[in-house]
Write a protein that holds these residues in place. Structure first.
Motif, PDB file in Angstrom:
ATOM      1  N   VAL A  57     -57.434  -3.020   2.766  1.00 59.47           N
ATOM      2  CA  VAL A  57     -56.251  -2.336   2.269  1.00 59.47           C
ATOM      3  C   VAL A  57     -56.391  -1.004   2.076  1.00 59.47           C
ATOM      4  O   VAL A  57     -57.076  -0.591   1.047  1.00 59.47           O
ATOM      5  CB  VAL A  57     -55.222  -3.051   1.384  1.00 59.47           C
ATOM      6  N   THR A  58     -55.662  -0.091   2.912  1.00 55.65           N
ATOM      7  CA  THR A  58     -55.785   1.269   2.627  1.00 55.65           C
ATOM      8  C   THR A  58     -54.278   1.629   1.657  1.00 55.65           C
ATOM      9  O   THR A  58     -53.221   1.561   2.154  1.00 55.65           O
ATOM     10  CB  THR A  58     -55.836   2.117   3.880  1.00 55.65           C
ATOM     11  N   ILE A  59     -54.859   2.303   0.645  1.00 56.08           N
ATOM     12  CA  ILE A  59     -53.685   2.866  -0.339  1.00 56.08           C
ATOM     13  C   ILE A  59     -53.678   4.338  -0.299  1.00 56.08           C
ATOM     14  O   ILE A  59     -54.701   4.968  -0.638  1.00 56.08           O
ATOM     15  CB  ILE A  59     -53.681   2.220  -1.715  1.00 56.08           C
ATOM     16  N   GLY A  84     -48.603  -6.995  -5.451  1.00 54.69           N
ATOM     17  CA  GLY A  84     -48.646  -8.466  -6.014  1.00 54.69           C
ATOM     18  C   GLY A  84     -48.954  -9.165  -4.676  1.00 54.69           C
ATOM     19  O   GLY A  84     -49.450 -10.536  -4.737  1.00 54.69           O
ATOM     20  N   ASN A  85     -48.699  -8.612  -3.417  1.00 58.54           N
ATOM     21  CA  ASN A  85     -48.903  -9.575  -2.068  1.00 58.54           C
ATOM     22  C   ASN A  85     -50.301  -9.212  -1.479  1.00 58.54           C
ATOM     23  O   ASN A  85     -50.717  -9.936  -0.492  1.00 58.54           O
ATOM     24  CB  ASN A  85     -47.694  -8.971  -0.932  1.00 58.54           C
ATOM     25  N   ILE A  86     -51.124  -8.367  -2.177  1.00 62.78           N
ATOM     26  CA  ILE A  86     -52.740  -8.157  -1.433  1.00 62.78           C
ATOM     27  C   ILE A  86     -53.298  -9.235  -2.198  1.00 62.78           C
ATOM     28  O   ILE A  86     -53.215  -9.622  -3.033  1.00 62.78           O
ATOM     29  CB  ILE A  86     -52.955  -6.834  -2.090  1.00 62.78           C
ATOM     30  N   GLN A 113     -55.257  -2.789 -11.394  1.00 63.79           N
ATOM     31  CA  GLN A 113     -55.822  -3.720 -12.309  1.00 63.79           C
ATOM     32  C   GLN A 113     -54.913  -4.576 -13.005  1.00 63.79           C
ATOM     33  O   GLN A 113     -55.340  -5.677 -12.962  1.00 63.79           O
ATOM     34  CB  GLN A 113     -56.546  -2.776 -13.416  1.00 63.79           C
ATOM     35  N   ASN A 114     -53.642  -4.090 -13.011  1.00 63.27           N
ATOM     36  CA  ASN A 114     -52.574  -5.328 -13.451  1.00 63.27           C
ATOM     37  C   ASN A 114     -52.422  -6.160 -12.553  1.00 63.27           C
ATOM     38  O   ASN A 114     -52.172  -7.365 -12.813  1.00 63.27           O
ATOM     39  CB  ASN A 114     -51.307  -4.443 -13.855  1.00 63.27           C
ATOM     40  N   ALA A 115     -52.532  -5.752 -11.098  1.00 66.02           N
ATOM     41  CA  ALA A 115     -52.374  -6.801 -10.041  1.00 66.02           C
ATOM     42  C   ALA A 115     -53.615  -7.599  -9.731  1.00 66.02           C
ATOM     43  O   ALA A 115     -53.777  -8.250  -8.792  1.00 66.02           O
ATOM     44  CB  ALA A 115     -51.760  -5.975  -8.950  1.00 66.02           C
ATOM     45  N   ASP A 116     -54.799  -7.370 -10.571  1.00 65.77           N
ATOM     46  CA  ASP A 116     -55.835  -8.232 -10.431  1.00 65.77           C
ATOM     47  C   ASP A 116     -56.746  -7.785  -9.347  1.00 65.77           C
ATOM     48  O   ASP A 116     -57.532  -8.521  -8.711  1.00 65.77           O
ATOM     49  CB  ASP A 116     -55.679  -9.571 -10.510  1.00 65.77           C
TER      50      ASP A 116
END
Length: 130
Positions: A57-59, A84-86, A113-116
């Protein structure tokens, strides 16, 4: 008859040690080269879209700190909800503009990091979307 040899106490004087240390320090200061301008030349990087990782995934983070996922830019709350959907096993390419403040990049890393999401590749981009 036992022969006695007087034992002498040996000592090393340390009076010259500070002089030697200061001379060494002065020598190192005078011979060190200093870059007056402080510019660091960054190597050029070409982003390759295909990798051996199955899920990537590219951010993108532009110079104003606005974040996007795969080219679509969102506000902060929508962006955090989409993180959260990644999928968990994805590799994240964090492509940041060269002029983007590092505090914003650090904020995106904290959001990841919060989204693991921990597999992150940092990429600096010289082209901006403006």
């Amino acid at each position: 008859m036992k022969l006695r040899i007087p034992s002498k106490k040996y000592s090393v004087t340390m009076f010259a040690m500070p002089d030697i240390a200061f001379l060494l320090l002065i020598f190192l200061i005078l011979t060190a080269s200093v870059d007056e301008y402080g510019n660091i030349e960054l190597p050029a990087f070409e982003f390759a879209g295909e990798t051996e990782y199955p899920q990537t995934v590219t951010i993108n983070v532009d110079s104003n700190g606005v974040c996007g996922i795969s080219g679509e830019y969102y506000d902060r709350t929508t962006f955090n909800n989409l993180l959260g959907n990644i999928p968990y096993a994805s590799v994240i390419y964090l492509v940041a503009d060269k002029k983007c403040p590092y505090s914003r990049i650090d904020g995106v890393l904290s959001d990841l990091q919060n989204a693991d999401l921990f597999d992150v590749v940092l990429i600096m981009d010289e082209t901006s979307r403006e």
